[in-house]
Design an enzyme around this catalytic site. Structure first.
Site, PDB file in Angstrom:
ATOM      1  N   LYS A   1     -63.125 -33.552  29.858  1.00 43.49           N
ATOM      2  CA  LYS A   1     -61.657 -34.765  29.194  1.00 43.49           C
ATOM      3  C   LYS A   1     -61.293 -34.105  28.525  1.00 43.49           C
ATOM      4  O   LYS A   1     -61.370 -33.098  27.633  1.00 43.49           O
ATOM      5  CB  LYS A   1     -63.732 -36.020  27.932  1.00 43.49           C
ATOM      6  CG  LYS A   1     -62.732 -37.364  27.934  1.00 43.49           C
ATOM      7  CD  LYS A   1     -63.050 -38.130  29.456  1.00 43.49           C
ATOM      8  CE  LYS A   1     -62.171 -39.682  29.596  1.00 43.49           C
ATOM      9  NZ  LYS A   1     -62.040 -40.145  30.077  1.00 43.49           N
TER      10      LYS A   1
ATOM     11  N   ASP B   1     -56.442 -41.788  31.889  1.00 48.97           N
ATOM     12  CA  ASP B   1     -57.902 -43.209  30.737  1.00 48.97           C
ATOM     13  C   ASP B   1     -56.912 -43.888  29.451  1.00 48.97           C
ATOM     14  O   ASP B   1     -56.068 -44.348  30.096  1.00 48.97           O
ATOM     15  CB  ASP B   1     -58.602 -41.855  29.766  1.00 48.97           C
ATOM     16  CG  ASP B   1     -60.250 -42.947  29.178  1.00 48.97           C
ATOM     17  OD1 ASP B   1     -60.818 -43.260  29.536  1.00 48.97           O
ATOM     18  OD2 ASP B   1     -59.672 -42.743  27.852  1.00 48.97           O
TER      19      ASP B   1
HETATM   20  P1  NAP Z   1     -55.593 -48.778  28.885  1.00 50.09           P
HETATM   21  O1  NAP Z   1     -54.907 -49.135  30.351  1.00 50.09           O
HETATM   22  O2  NAP Z   1     -55.015 -48.024  28.696  1.00 50.09           O
HETATM   23  O3  NAP Z   1     -56.148 -50.612  28.925  1.00 50.09           O
HETATM   24  C1  NAP Z   1     -57.275 -50.210  27.169  1.00 50.09           C
HETATM   25  C2  NAP Z   1     -56.944 -52.112  26.996  1.00 50.09           C
HETATM   26  O4  NAP Z   1     -57.463 -52.145  26.059  1.00 50.09           O
HETATM   27  C3  NAP Z   1     -55.989 -52.239  26.544  1.00 50.09           C
HETATM   28  O5  NAP Z   1     -55.048 -53.368  26.801  1.00 50.09           O
HETATM   29  C4  NAP Z   1     -55.910 -51.892  24.909  1.00 50.09           C
HETATM   30  O6  NAP Z   1     -55.345 -52.895  23.976  1.00 50.09           O
HETATM   31  C5  NAP Z   1     -57.310 -52.085  24.909  1.00 50.09           C
HETATM   32  N1  NAP Z   1     -57.783 -52.435  23.546  1.00 50.09           N
HETATM   33  C6  NAP Z   1     -58.190 -50.791  22.607  1.00 50.09           C
HETATM   34  N2  NAP Z   1     -59.198 -51.043  22.147  1.00 50.09           N
HETATM   35  C7  NAP Z   1     -58.731 -52.944  22.115  1.00 50.09           C
HETATM   36  C8  NAP Z   1     -59.882 -53.402  20.966  1.00 50.09           C
HETATM   37  N3  NAP Z   1     -60.708 -53.011  19.233  1.00 50.09           N
HETATM   38  N4  NAP Z   1     -59.822 -54.556  21.337  1.00 50.09           N
HETATM   39  C9  NAP Z   1     -59.721 -55.073  22.211  1.00 50.09           C
HETATM   40  N5  NAP Z   1     -58.388 -54.182  23.346  1.00 50.09           N
HETATM   41  C10 NAP Z   1     -58.410 -52.934  22.910  1.00 50.09           C
HETATM   42  O7  NAP Z   1     -57.208 -47.892  29.516  1.00 50.09           O
HETATM   43  P2  NAP Z   1     -57.601 -48.031  30.666  1.00 50.09           P
HETATM   44  O8  NAP Z   1     -58.330 -46.991  31.769  1.00 50.09           O
HETATM   45  O9  NAP Z   1     -58.345 -49.800  31.172  1.00 50.09           O
HETATM   46  O10 NAP Z   1     -59.103 -47.542  30.002  1.00 50.09           O
HETATM   47  C11 NAP Z   1     -59.977 -48.719  29.501  1.00 50.09           C
HETATM   48  C12 NAP Z   1     -61.361 -48.525  29.055  1.00 50.09           C
HETATM   49  O11 NAP Z   1     -62.420 -48.083  30.103  1.00 50.09           O
HETATM   50  C13 NAP Z   1     -61.562 -47.223  28.261  1.00 50.09           C
HETATM   51  O12 NAP Z   1     -63.114 -46.854  27.413  1.00 50.09           O
HETATM   52  C14 NAP Z   1     -61.861 -46.008  29.473  1.00 50.09           C
HETATM   53  O13 NAP Z   1     -62.308 -45.092  28.901  1.00 50.09           O
HETATM   54  C15 NAP Z   1     -62.799 -46.341  30.532  1.00 50.09           C
HETATM   55  N6  NAP Z   1     -62.077 -45.753  32.130  1.00 50.09           N
HETATM   56  C16 NAP Z   1     -61.229 -46.176  32.070  1.00 50.09           C
HETATM   57  C17 NAP Z   1     -61.295 -45.320  33.618  1.00 50.09           C
HETATM   58  C18 NAP Z   1     -60.121 -45.164  34.314  1.00 50.09           C
HETATM   59  O14 NAP Z   1     -59.998 -45.135  35.762  1.00 50.09           O
HETATM   60  N7  NAP Z   1     -59.084 -45.691  33.698  1.00 50.09           N
HETATM   61  C19 NAP Z   1     -61.836 -44.702  34.431  1.00 50.09           C
HETATM   62  C20 NAP Z   1     -62.946 -45.145  33.074  1.00 50.09           C
HETATM   63  C21 NAP Z   1     -63.586 -45.072  32.272  1.00 50.09           C
HETATM   64  P3  NAP Z   1     -53.581 -52.029  23.218  1.00 50.09           P
HETATM   65  O15 NAP Z   1     -52.815 -52.659  23.732  1.00 50.09           O
HETATM   66  O16 NAP Z   1     -53.453 -53.568  21.827  1.00 50.09           O
HETATM   67  O17 NAP Z   1     -54.366 -50.938  23.033  1.00 50.09           O
END
Ligand code: NAP
Length: 449
Positions: A129, A169
């Site tokens: 990561k 991510d």
């Molecule tokens: P992303 O597209 O950057 O979206 C993250 C979202 O979470 C945004 O809407 C953000 O809002 C919101 N957020 C952050 N902190 C928050 C809080 N304290 N309360 C409420 N909302 C909050 O990221 P993502 O890729 O969807 O990833 C989300 C999660 O899934 C992470 O834990 C990541 O590690 C996990 N994940 C992602 C993938 C992937 O393929 N992308 C794969 C496995 C796991 P703001 O804009 O206000 O910050």
């Protein structure tokens, strides 16, 4: 600490001593170790070969300076990370996170989780990561591009399709992967598509990769429900976040007959009883890069926006935390149980605090850990690597079908392993033990390296 098997207590004490202040990493290690008592009893050879100590220590940790020039001509300095955690099963594989909260402890917790998640997919990928404390919010495209180019100018020497394959991510989506890949290609003078995943369809990407994590989470819950003669049909669902994982989890719930009634970002949440409008959410979040309150502004009086607050106060039968770590604490779990939640499945990594997991499982709520439930993203990244290696491009339907089969396979592995180790129905133990034993067996075979 006392709840750990006696053989594991010194291992965990060592993790605390060597990684001081890295609380998220401690939490992730403790969660895995707390499931390993039956493994220690059944497979003492892992203890004899110090496999567990070795798994807790990254193979390599890279930290670097990322200097870049902002739009006003000022020099900005960020810190870049790549933790290459474990390569027993294949090249290091795991995303990059750009968020101001990123430090070594976050990258290590995510890298550690990734080892077991990747093993669970059954695909030949190790765990890693990376990321940076750079905050893309409010930055122009030019600033994001210059940052990504500077980040890759250091990272390129550490990665490669047989070495380490990063992806996205939080804060790293298609735009950032494009700038990173462009700089990699320029520096190396090679069109090495398999070095990064999450690429665009016209330049080496895979259909269904963008959708994969969210879709995969919903496929996993669908398997849990089907195993109990139930389905998403008519279910009221809450999905936190409004980023990549949340948007596509919402879309798939709707396709399977459920209704997602709430969405959030770090500023608050909206409730839309008619069902969250995925097209509008994508427009606000992916195109305008706006805030969740804009959803309520556009929808008018039928939708309420709650500033701050907890999205978990909204009653639902399925809750999918898809935002960030520790976003579902024990009070939120109490509210969910009080409102009759049936299933909680982690689309995000480690969103549920340990005491909240205990409360949910003791209340009889079906609980799916992120390692299993959100593994669809990395699994589809591995499918992207397969397509890159064979210079092929599969259809959306074929790739989505493969994803659905992989998620069903992970579900089956969790269930069978939990039964084999005497903890039937425990998805957390099933996921941790299954992922761990696959990596541990490979490490035993490879010797002390
Ligand atoms: P992303 O597209 O950057 O979206 C993250 C979202 O979470 C945004 O809407 C953000 O809002 C919101 N957020 C952050 N902190 C928050 C809080 N304290 N309360 C409420 N909302 C909050 O990221 P993502 O890729 O969807 O990833 C989300 C999660 O899934 C992470 O834990 C990541 O590690 C996990 N994940 C992602 C993938 C992937 O393929 N992308 C794969 C496995 C796991 P703001 O804009 O206000 O910050």
């Amino acid at each position: 600490m006392e709840t750990l098997h006696a053989a594991l207590q010194p291992v965990y004490a060592d993790v605390l001593r060597r990684n001081q202040g890295e609380t998220e990493f401690h939490q992730a290690v403790f969660e895995v170790l707390s499931c390993l008592s039956p493994v220690v009893e059944k497979r003492p050879e892992y203890v004899d070969a110090s496999i567990i100590e070795r798994i807790c220590e990254p193979e390599r940790q890279i930290i670097f300076r990322v200097p870049w020039v902002d739009d006003s001509g000022e020099v900005q300095i960020n810190r870049g990370f790549r933790v290459e955690f474990n390569s027993a099963l294949g090249p290091y594989k795991g995303g990059l996170r750009f968020h101001p909260s990123v430090y070594l402890g976050i990258v290590k917790f995510l890298g550690f989780e990734q080892i077991f998640k990747n093993a669970l997919t059954g695909m030949p990928i190790g765990g890693g990561k990376g990321g940076s404390d750079f905050d893309p919010k409010g930055r122009s495209d030019g600033e994001v591009m210059r940052f990504c180019q500077s980040f890759m100018t250091e990272l390129y020497r550490h990665i490669g399709e047989y070495t380490d394959v990063p992806a996205g991510d939080i804060g790293v989506g298609g735009r950032e992967i494009g700038y990173l890949f462009g700089q990699y290609k320029r520096i190396t003078n090679r069109y090495e598509a398999g070095v990064l995943t999450g690429k665009g369809i016209t330049w080496g990407g895979s259909h269904a990769r963008t959708e994969a994590t969210g879709y995969g989470t919903v496929f996993f819950v669908n398997e849990m429900l089907a195993a109990r003669g139930d389905s998403f049909d008519g279910k009221r669902v809450v999905v936190s976040g409004s980023g990549n994982v949340a948007i596509y989890a919402t879309e798939k719930v709707h396709q399977l007959g459920g209704t997602v009634v709430a969405a959030s970002d770090s500023s608050g949440y909206v409730v839309d009883e008619a069902g969250v409008d995925v097209g509008l959410l994508r427009e606000i979040k992916e195109v305008r890069r706006g805030r969740i309150s804009e959803y309520a502004d556009i929808k008018g009086s039928a939708v309420s926006f709650v500033s701050g607050g907890s999205i978990w106060d909204v009653p639902c039968s399925v809750a999918l935390p898809c935002a960030t770590e520790n976003e579902l604490p024990v009070d939120a779990a109490k509210a969910l149980v009080g409102n009759g939640v049936q299933v909680v499945a982690e689309g995000a990594n480690m969103p549920t605090t340990p005491d909240a997991v205990d409360l949910l499982t003791e209340a009889g709520v079906l609980f799916a850990p992120g390692k299993a439930a959100n593994a669809g993203g990395v699994a589809t990244s591995a499918l992207e690597m397969q397509q890159n290696a064979s210079r092929d491009s599969w259809t959306f339907e074929h790739t989505e079908q493969r994803l659905a089969e992989i998620m069903a396979g992970i579900h089956e592995r969790c269930v069978m392993t939990a039964e084999e180790y005497g903890v039937p129905g425990d998805y957390v133990a099933g996921a941790n033990i299954s992922g761990f034993t696959q990596v541990a067996d490979a490490m035993l075979a490879l010797g002390v390296v």
